[in-house]
Design a protein around this motif. Structure first.
Motif, PDB file in Angstrom:
ATOM      1  N   ARG A  33       0.826  -1.201   0.000  1.00 15.32           N
ATOM      2  CA  ARG A  33       0.000   0.000   0.000  1.00 15.32           C
ATOM      3  C   ARG A  33       0.870   1.264   0.000  1.00 15.32           C
ATOM      4  NH1 ARG A  33      -4.946   0.407   2.403  1.00 15.32           N
ATOM      5  NH2 ARG A  33      -5.181  -1.783   1.782  1.00 15.32           N
ATOM      6  N   LEU A  34       1.966   1.231   0.748  1.00 17.71           N
ATOM      7  CA  LEU A  34       2.887   2.374   0.769  1.00 17.71           C
ATOM      8  C   LEU A  34       3.558   2.548  -0.588  1.00 17.71           C
ATOM      9  CD1 LEU A  34       4.572   1.884   4.277  1.00 17.71           C
ATOM     10  CD2 LEU A  34       2.850   3.593   3.650  1.00 17.71           C
ATOM     11  N   MET A  35       3.919   1.423  -1.211  1.00 15.10           N
ATOM     12  CA  MET A  35       4.534   1.486  -2.542  1.00 15.10           C
ATOM     13  C   MET A  35       3.576   2.138  -3.536  1.00 15.10           C
ATOM     14  SD  MET A  35       6.141  -2.370  -2.514  1.00 15.10           S
ATOM     15  CE  MET A  35       6.328  -2.402  -4.305  1.00 15.10           C
ATOM     16  N   GLU A  36       2.310   1.763  -3.445  1.00 14.70           N
ATOM     17  CA  GLU A  36       1.312   2.304  -4.370  1.00 14.70           C
ATOM     18  C   GLU A  36       1.046   3.781  -4.085  1.00 14.70           C
ATOM     19  OE1 GLU A  36      -3.425   1.623  -5.467  1.00 14.70           O
ATOM     20  OE2 GLU A  36      -2.345   0.152  -4.242  1.00 14.70           O
ATOM     21  N   GLU A  37       0.904   4.113  -2.816  1.00 20.52           N
ATOM     22  CA  GLU A  37       0.566   5.488  -2.444  1.00 20.52           C
ATOM     23  C   GLU A  37       1.666   6.469  -2.826  1.00 20.52           C
ATOM     24  OE1 GLU A  37      -1.010   8.121   1.345  1.00 20.52           O
ATOM     25  OE2 GLU A  37      -1.360   5.970   1.221  1.00 20.52           O
ATOM     26  N   PHE A  38       2.931   6.042  -2.664  1.00 15.28           N
ATOM     27  CA  PHE A  38       4.046   6.955  -2.923  1.00 15.28           C
ATOM     28  C   PHE A  38       4.760   6.675  -4.246  1.00 15.28           C
ATOM     29  CE2 PHE A  38       3.997   6.673   1.864  1.00 15.28           C
ATOM     30  CZ  PHE A  38       3.346   7.885   2.043  1.00 15.28           C
ATOM     31  N   ASP A  39       4.194   5.718  -5.027  1.00 17.63           N
ATOM     32  CA  ASP A  39       4.788   5.366  -6.317  1.00 17.63           C
ATOM     33  C   ASP A  39       6.278   5.090  -6.148  1.00 17.63           C
ATOM     34  OD1 ASP A  39       4.940   4.867  -9.028  1.00 17.63           O
ATOM     35  OD2 ASP A  39       5.284   6.979  -9.552  1.00 17.63           O
ATOM     36  N   ALA A  40       6.577   4.172  -5.225  1.00  9.98           N
ATOM     37  CA  ALA A  40       7.967   3.898  -4.872  1.00  9.98           C
ATOM     38  C   ALA A  40       8.251   2.406  -4.955  1.00  9.98           C
ATOM     39  CB  ALA A  40       8.254   4.400  -3.464  1.00  9.98           C
ATOM     40  N   ALA A  41       9.511   2.082  -5.197  1.00 15.20           N
ATOM     41  CA  ALA A  41       9.936   0.688  -5.243  1.00 15.20           C
ATOM     42  C   ALA A  41       9.971   0.101  -3.832  1.00 15.20           C
ATOM     43  CB  ALA A  41      11.326   0.588  -5.882  1.00 15.20           C
ATOM     44  N   ARG A  42       9.866  -1.216  -3.739  1.00 13.89           N
ATOM     45  CA  ARG A  42       9.861  -1.892  -2.441  1.00 13.89           C
ATOM     46  C   ARG A  42      11.124  -1.569  -1.645  1.00 13.89           C
ATOM     47  NH1 ARG A  42       6.976  -6.092  -0.490  1.00 13.89           N
ATOM     48  NH2 ARG A  42       6.117  -6.512  -2.555  1.00 13.89           N
ATOM     49  N   ASN A  43      12.296  -1.625  -2.309  1.00 13.00           N
ATOM     50  CA  ASN A  43      13.553  -1.366  -1.597  1.00 13.00           C
ATOM     51  C   ASN A  43      13.596   0.048  -1.015  1.00 13.00           C
ATOM     52  OD1 ASN A  43      14.548  -3.914  -2.047  1.00 13.00           O
ATOM     53  ND2 ASN A  43      15.803  -3.340  -3.809  1.00 13.00           N
ATOM     54  N   SER A  44      13.033   1.011  -1.755  1.00 13.59           N
ATOM     55  CA  SER A  44      13.032   2.400  -1.271  1.00 13.59           C
ATOM     56  C   SER A  44      12.138   2.542  -0.045  1.00 13.59           C
ATOM     57  CB  SER A  44      12.553   3.342  -2.379  1.00 13.59           C
ATOM     58  OG  SER A  44      13.440   3.338  -3.471  1.00 13.59           O
ATOM     59  N   VAL A  45      10.974   1.885  -0.069  1.00 15.29           N
ATOM     60  CA  VAL A  45      10.067   1.935   1.070  1.00 15.29           C
ATOM     61  C   VAL A  45      10.708   1.271   2.283  1.00 15.29           C
ATOM     62  CG1 VAL A  45       7.882   1.074   1.996  1.00 15.29           C
ATOM     63  CG2 VAL A  45       7.964   2.065  -0.308  1.00 15.29           C
ATOM     64  N   ARG A  46      11.352   0.130   2.063  1.00 18.29           N
ATOM     65  CA  ARG A  46      11.982  -0.578   3.183  1.00 18.29           C
ATOM     66  C   ARG A  46      13.131   0.237   3.779  1.00 18.29           C
ATOM     67  NH1 ARG A  46      12.089  -7.008   1.332  1.00 18.29           N
ATOM     68  NH2 ARG A  46       9.831  -7.336   1.634  1.00 18.29           N
ATOM     69  N   GLU A  47      13.891   0.894   2.917  1.00 17.06           N
ATOM     70  CA  GLU A  47      14.990   1.732   3.400  1.00 17.06           C
ATOM     71  C   GLU A  47      14.455   2.880   4.259  1.00 17.06           C
ATOM     72  OE1 GLU A  47      18.723   4.415   1.664  1.00 17.06           O
ATOM     73  OE2 GLU A  47      17.582   3.097   0.321  1.00 17.06           O
ATOM     74  N   ALA A  48      13.369   3.479   3.796  1.00 19.13           N
ATOM     75  CA  ALA A  48      12.765   4.573   4.561  1.00 19.13           C
ATOM     76  C   ALA A  48      12.240   4.068   5.905  1.00 19.13           C
ATOM     77  CB  ALA A  48      11.636   5.216   3.763  1.00 19.13           C
ATOM     78  N   LEU A  49      11.613   2.908   5.912  1.00 20.54           N
ATOM     79  CA  LEU A  49      11.086   2.348   7.159  1.00 20.54           C
ATOM     80  C   LEU A  49      12.211   2.003   8.128  1.00 20.54           C
ATOM     81  CD1 LEU A  49       8.205   0.053   5.819  1.00 20.54           C
ATOM     82  CD2 LEU A  49       7.973   2.237   7.025  1.00 20.54           C
ATOM     83  N   ARG A  50      13.334   1.497   7.609  1.00 16.72           N
ATOM     84  CA  ARG A  50      14.481   1.207   8.479  1.00 16.72           C
ATOM     85  C   ARG A  50      15.030   2.482   9.109  1.00 16.72           C
ATOM     86  NH1 ARG A  50      15.803  -2.806   4.482  1.00 16.72           N
ATOM     87  NH2 ARG A  50      17.138  -1.297   3.394  1.00 16.72           N
ATOM     88  N   THR A  51      15.053   3.555   8.325  1.00 19.11           N
ATOM     89  CA  THR A  51      15.496   4.848   8.870  1.00 19.11           C
ATOM     90  C   THR A  51      14.566   5.305   9.977  1.00 19.11           C
ATOM     91  OG1 THR A  51      16.488   5.509   6.756  1.00 19.11           O
ATOM     92  CG2 THR A  51      15.924   7.269   8.311  1.00 19.11           C
ATOM     93  N   LEU A  52      13.268   5.189   9.747  1.00 15.51           N
ATOM     94  CA  LEU A  52      12.287   5.596  10.751  1.00 15.51           C
ATOM     95  C   LEU A  52      12.341   4.706  11.988  1.00 15.51           C
ATOM     96  CD1 LEU A  52       9.319   6.340   8.328  1.00 15.51           C
ATOM     97  CD2 LEU A  52      10.513   8.025   9.753  1.00 15.51           C
ATOM     98  N   GLN A  53      12.659   3.445  11.785  1.00 14.70           N
ATOM     99  CA  GLN A  53      12.804   2.537  12.928  1.00 14.70           C
ATOM    100  C   GLN A  53      13.993   2.950  13.794  1.00 14.70           C
ATOM    101  OE1 GLN A  53      13.955  -1.555  12.080  1.00 14.70           O
ATOM    102  NE2 GLN A  53      12.659  -2.296  13.751  1.00 14.70           N
ATOM    103  N   ALA A  54      15.100   3.330  13.155  1.00 14.56           N
ATOM    104  CA  ALA A  54      16.283   3.762  13.904  1.00 14.56           C
ATOM    105  C   ALA A  54      15.993   5.010  14.729  1.00 14.56           C
ATOM    106  CB  ALA A  54      17.440   4.027  12.941  1.00 14.56           C
ATOM    107  N   LEU A  55      15.047   5.816  14.263  1.00 15.90           N
ATOM    108  CA  LEU A  55      14.666   7.036  14.978  1.00 15.90           C
ATOM    109  C   LEU A  55      13.572   6.785  16.015  1.00 15.90           C
ATOM    110  CD1 LEU A  55      14.573   9.482  11.926  1.00 15.90           C
ATOM    111  CD2 LEU A  55      16.329   9.380  13.714  1.00 15.90           C
ATOM    112  N   GLY A  56      13.063   5.567  16.053  1.00 20.27           N
ATOM    113  CA  GLY A  56      12.008   5.244  17.003  1.00 20.27           C
ATOM    114  C   GLY A  56      10.629   5.691  16.562  1.00 20.27           C
TER     115      GLY A  56
END
Length: 220
Positions: A33-56
């Motif tokens: 759903r995030l990939m569709e909403e932001f027109d982004a590749a899976r790897n890009s979404v996962r990278e962003a989520l990992r960054t957000l996870q590191a920030l809590g």
């Protein structure tokens, strides 16, 4: 370009959390759903989520999904500790900077709570426990936390806890206070200033408290 896109997704996901009014513990939309909403590749979404996870900001629970995190200030502790200790090896500049920020924050908080009778009673209890070496450190920490609580500033409370933890891990660079009596006297002066409702006395008392640490840094 990849880093820029990843940062754009980080910002977009934060905006999505805010726009939908999601709270800590609430689930985020699944990756597709995030990939569709932001027109982004899976790897890009996962990278962003990992960054957000590191920030809590998000919590990834494998097999369950991704949830909004509590964005605790503790996630900043390793970075702040690194900056403080790395810059402290030669001239202790990093530790001095940390103390200056703490002093600015705690001066304004103490000024905000002048005359608070309930707080004064709590602080007196903390000071009494500072007389015992076995409970002095915990009582010292609670003393500063109680001022934040009385001021009604949750962010200041989190920052104070963060600064306290980082300072304690760096204290070996300058040593501990020479005696419990000195610790008690510095904190009693802050209590007396808060009790007097004298804004200038509060400023001087908090400054004297941090001056003692600065003197130890200079001696070290």
């Amino acid at each position: 370009m990849r880093t820029t896109r990843s940062q754009e997704l980080v910002d977009a996901i934060i905006e999505l959390i805010d726009r939908r009014g999601l709270r800590p513990g609430d689930p985020l939309p699944p990756e597709p759903r995030l990939m569709e909403e932001f027109d982004a590749a899976r790897n890009s979404v996962r990278e962003a989520l990992r960054t957000l996870q590191a920030l809590g900001i998000v919590e990834i629970r494998h097999g369950y999904g991704t949830f909004v995190g509590d964005a605790s200030m503790t996630t900043l502790s390793p970075s702040l500790l690194f900056r403080t200790r790395a810059r402290s090896q030669d001239d202790l500049r990093g530790l001095r900077d940390l103390l200056e920020v703490r002093q600015i924050l705690e001066t304004e908080l103490a000024r905000k709570v002048v005359g608070d009778a309930g707080l004064l009673a709590d602080l007196a209890g903390c000071i009494e426990r500072m007389r015992d070496p076995a409970t002095a450190a915990a009582a010292d920490r609670q003393f500063h936390e109680r001022i934040c609580v009385a001021a009604g500033n949750e962010l200041a409370l989190e920052l104070t806890r963060l600064f306290w933890d980082v300072y304690r891990q760096s204290e070996s660079l300058v040593g501990t206070p020479s005696n419990a009596g000195s610790l008690v006297a510095k904190h009693q002066k802050i209590v007396d200033a808060i009790s007097s409702c004298d804004q200038e006395a509060v400023r001087r008392a908090v400054s004297d408290h941090f001056d003692e640490i600065r003197h130890r840094i200079a001696a070290g």
